[in-house]
Design a protein around this motif. Structure first.
Motif, short mmCIF file in Angstrom:
data_model
loop_
_atom_site.label_atom_id
_atom_site.label_comp_id
_atom_site.label_asym_id
_atom_site.label_seq_id
_atom_site.Cartn_x
_atom_site.Cartn_y
_atom_site.Cartn_z
N UNK A 13 -81.43 -10.88 -119.48
CA UNK A 13 -81.83 -12.24 -119.13
C UNK A 13 -80.95 -13.19 -119.93
N UNK A 14 -80.50 -14.24 -119.30
CA UNK A 14 -79.65 -15.19 -120.00
C UNK A 14 -79.59 -16.51 -119.28
N UNK A 15 -78.72 -17.36 -119.78
CA UNK A 15 -78.54 -18.70 -119.23
C UNK A 15 -77.06 -18.92 -119.05
N UNK A 16 -76.67 -19.51 -117.92
CA UNK A 16 -75.31 -19.53 -117.42
C UNK A 16 -74.90 -20.96 -117.09
N UNK A 17 -73.70 -21.32 -117.50
CA UNK A 17 -73.17 -22.64 -117.15
C UNK A 17 -71.71 -22.49 -116.76
N UNK A 28 -75.54 -17.88 -122.50
CA UNK A 28 -76.34 -18.06 -123.72
C UNK A 28 -77.61 -17.21 -123.58
N UNK A 29 -78.23 -16.91 -124.73
CA UNK A 29 -79.48 -16.15 -124.74
C UNK A 29 -80.71 -17.02 -124.56
N UNK A 30 -80.58 -18.31 -124.81
CA UNK A 30 -81.71 -19.24 -124.72
C UNK A 30 -81.35 -20.39 -123.80
N UNK A 32 -80.54 -23.95 -122.31
CA UNK A 32 -79.92 -25.17 -122.80
C UNK A 32 -79.73 -26.10 -121.61
N UNK A 33 -79.59 -27.36 -121.88
CA UNK A 33 -79.41 -28.35 -120.81
C UNK A 33 -78.16 -28.01 -120.00
N UNK A 34 -78.31 -28.02 -118.68
CA UNK A 34 -77.20 -27.74 -117.78
C UNK A 34 -76.98 -26.27 -117.49
N UNK A 35 -77.73 -25.38 -118.13
CA UNK A 35 -77.59 -23.94 -117.91
C UNK A 35 -78.65 -23.47 -116.91
N UNK A 36 -78.31 -22.46 -116.10
CA UNK A 36 -79.22 -21.87 -115.13
C UNK A 36 -79.54 -20.44 -115.54
N UNK A 37 -80.74 -20.00 -115.25
CA UNK A 37 -81.15 -18.65 -115.61
C UNK A 37 -80.36 -17.61 -114.81
N UNK A 38 -80.00 -16.52 -115.47
CA UNK A 38 -79.39 -15.37 -114.80
C UNK A 38 -80.13 -14.10 -115.20
N UNK A 39 -80.20 -13.18 -114.25
CA UNK A 39 -80.84 -11.88 -114.49
C UNK A 39 -79.91 -10.81 -113.91
N UNK A 64 -69.21 -15.43 -111.48
CA UNK A 64 -68.75 -14.52 -112.53
C UNK A 64 -69.89 -13.88 -113.32
N UNK A 65 -71.08 -13.82 -112.73
CA UNK A 65 -72.27 -13.37 -113.48
C UNK A 65 -72.10 -11.99 -114.09
#
Length: 139
Positions: A13-17, A28-30, A32-39, A64-65
């Motif tokens: 699980x992470x966050x992607x920008x 990112x692991x947490x 943040x503004x502008x980031x979308x969840x990735x699984x 590029x996930x």
């Protein structure tokens, strides 16, 4: 991948920008503004001292996930010049990503215009790089 993930099977699980100007993404692991969840799910199918062959399940589908998420856990795709390990790429004389879709399975909502394709699975034979590196793996 270059190296083997710590866990043999896991869901990441992470966050992607995405940076449009650089055509790269940051993971990112947490949140943040502008980031979308990735699984991203994966399972190690085979490994040796330097490399691993993974089956990856793309739960969310972002730019590029797979490449960025695996690099984030320190097991980049071999041959990846954007997120990968350039030293290992050169040592293996690998000039392209060893990322290959061996199976695509379509899952749609019942009311989707593509619902008649729900459950369709398409498979391809293994590419030459896989059979040379991991000849005993059965997919």
């Amino acid at each position: 991948t270059v190296g083997t993930p710590k866990e043999r099977k896991a869901t990441l699980y992470g966050w992607h920008k995405k940076s449009a100007s650089h055509n790269t993404v940051t993971v990112r692991d947490t949140p943040e503004e502008g980031f979308q969840e990735i699984i991203t799910g994966y399972e190690v199918l085979a490994s040796n001292e330097r490399h691993a062959l993974l089956s990856v399940d793309l739960i969310t589908g972002r730019t590029h996930q797979i490449r960025a998420h695996l690099a984030h856990i320190h097991t980049p795709i071999l041959g990846d010049t954007k997120y990968g390990n350039m030293r290992e790429n050169r040592a293996c004389r690998c000039k392209h990503q060893l990322l290959w879709a061996y199976q695509l399975q379509l899952e749609t909502d019942a009311d989707s215009c593509l619902s008649n394709l729900n459950g369709l699975t398409v498979q391809t034979p293994p590419p030459p790089f896989m059979t040379k590196e991991f000849p005993k793996v059965q997919l």
